[in-house]
Design a protein around this motif. Sequence first.
Motif, mmCIF file in Angstrom:
data_model
loop_
_atom_site.group_PDB
_atom_site.id
_atom_site.type_symbol
_atom_site.label_atom_id
_atom_site.label_comp_id
_atom_site.label_asym_id
_atom_site.label_seq_id
_atom_site.Cartn_x
_atom_site.Cartn_y
_atom_site.Cartn_z
ATOM 1 N N LYS A 58 0.825 -1.210 0.000
ATOM 2 C CA LYS A 58 0.000 0.000 0.000
ATOM 3 C C LYS A 58 0.864 1.268 0.000
ATOM 4 O O LYS A 58 0.534 2.263 -0.639
ATOM 5 N N GLN A 59 1.983 1.201 0.708
ATOM 6 C CA GLN A 59 2.915 2.349 0.703
ATOM 7 C C GLN A 59 3.483 2.571 -0.698
ATOM 8 O O GLN A 59 3.580 3.706 -1.165
ATOM 9 N N LYS B 245 2.050 1.690 -3.477
ATOM 10 C CA LYS B 245 0.954 2.168 -4.323
ATOM 11 C C LYS B 245 0.739 3.662 -4.133
ATOM 12 O O LYS B 245 0.533 4.400 -5.111
ATOM 13 N N ASN B 246 0.796 4.123 -2.890
ATOM 14 C CA ASN B 246 0.655 5.564 -2.624
ATOM 15 C C ASN B 246 1.766 6.361 -3.309
ATOM 16 O O ASN B 246 1.529 7.447 -3.842
ATOM 17 N N LYS B 247 2.968 5.790 -3.293
ATOM 18 C CA LYS B 247 4.104 6.474 -3.935
ATOM 19 C C LYS B 247 3.879 6.588 -5.438
ATOM 20 O O LYS B 247 4.062 7.674 -6.022
ATOM 21 N N GLU C 67 1.030 6.433 -7.076
ATOM 22 C CA GLU C 67 -0.098 7.321 -7.338
ATOM 23 C C GLU C 67 0.314 8.781 -7.217
ATOM 24 O O GLU C 67 -0.196 9.639 -7.954
ATOM 25 N N ALA C 68 1.242 9.073 -6.303
ATOM 26 C CA ALA C 68 1.764 10.439 -6.185
ATOM 27 C C ALA C 68 2.557 10.825 -7.432
ATOM 28 O O ALA C 68 2.463 11.961 -7.919
ATOM 29 N N LYS D 173 0.047 11.571 -10.169
ATOM 30 C CA LYS D 173 -0.571 12.877 -9.943
ATOM 31 C C LYS D 173 0.378 13.994 -10.372
ATOM 32 O O LYS D 173 -0.037 14.986 -10.986
#
Length: 524
Positions: free
Chosen positions: A199-200, A202-204, A206-207, A210
């Motif tokens: 999940k970490q 994935k957040n990276k 996705e950032a 963006k």
Amino acid sequence: MKFIQGKDRNQTEFFCLDQAVSEDNEVRLIDLFVGAIKLSDYGFDMSFIENGRPAYHPADLLKLFIYGYLNRVRSSRQLEKECKRNIELMWLMKGLAPDHNTIANFRKDNPRAIRKVFHATVSLAKNFELIGGKLLAGDGTKLRAQNSKKNNFNEKKIERHIAYIDDKLNEYSAILASEDNDLTAEKKQEINAKIDKHKQYKNKYEAYKKQLDETGQVQISTSDPDSRQMIVRNNITEVAYNVQSTVDAKHNIPIDFKVTNKNDSKAMGAMARRAKTILGKSDFTILFDKGYHTGTEFDYAHKQGVEVLVAFPDVASHAPDISFDVEHFNYNKERDEYTCPAGELLTTNGRWYNKASGKTINRVKHYKTKACLTCSLFEKCTRNKTGRFIERSEHMDLIDANKKRLQRNMETYRKRQAIVEHPFGVIKRQWDFYYVMTKKTMKHATADVGLIFTCYNLRRIFNLLDQNTLKNFLRELGFLFLILSSHFKTICEDFKERIYSETFCETSYTALLKQVYLSKKQIV
């Protein structure tokens, strides 16, 4: 005595550092070259407070870097070592041994000043007529950045990573949700830890996605943010910078460079403008390969009054029969129409249409004829069911003029590779400088590349000129800097006459002053 014996290490000797360095050693030329530069005018910071630990003089650090690059040493830690064990550097640095952080920060903090030092080498070459200023060649070369391919992302790569992570998360969730498993508490804890880790990630990603959406960029590099993945040859790619350079044909001396993260297609016009500024004239010819063949760049160079010779690129797509390629259609400028090989006229409605090419918008006209549908040569001419269709760019007149110049001057154009590839060959093959030493941002990369091109020019000058002639000139130049900086308004005629009588006539003195201040006017 059977063997040659060395000295007794315990023997006491009187040692003079200056005697350890021969008179023809090039470190003496480096010392004189830096001494002939007024560093404050070049942008080096000379304002240091008196309190606390004294700073190293920028001249000493510049000498260290020039010596290092000329001897294929770019690492700040290696330069620190060399200051303590290299007799030539001990002489050049007068025994100083700066810390590697001080050395690295000097390079990182002075990209604009280093560029001006490069232009000082160009002015020095011009003074000795080593630059012809009639025929130039431009090209770019890729220098690998301090950023791996693993740390470079585009939209597709990010989506692949996110899709892989989603699959793994679904897999782990399915294992935990299954009622048939006999997972121990320890195993469940291990799976939950993996889920948190993914999940970490994935957040990276996705950032990153963006950031691409917000900036409009097509890729992102995490270690060196200004670097880009580029094709270096064939289908081989590297995360790199594209270094544009303009080289004079007389002695293969670069007169300009620019570090970019873009391809060659939009570089020609700016290179022509900068060459015009540096040479102070526009009556020269620049040679480029087909990667620079862009209509807007022809227009830019034409407005600068600079003649360019650019190789004509291969046709993107051929007609079914190559004898019906667009180059075989005759254009009548007065009537604004094309005549096809079959003798039919292709006309336009006169309207200009906008055609996007990347971020650039080009204006084009459309030419066609209804005669195509009944033509017996239709199948040889086009695969378009509605007939032959030709787009003509607003810059086509300049493109055609370049093609005619190229055909008339093929012998001149064949010199291009020998001119412009000479510096790149020395820098990348002989010196092994195929990558950028500095990290993070194009500004820092420019400092490293600036030192590379500065030292390349100095090497050419040292090889081409008599050493005593160069030494005498640099001594006089340094002496003039001293006079101009402290007593410019009070130099009397008698003193100037003394300078003339020693080495200069009035004409050469005026020319020298012009060269001294020429680097101030160079573009940055």
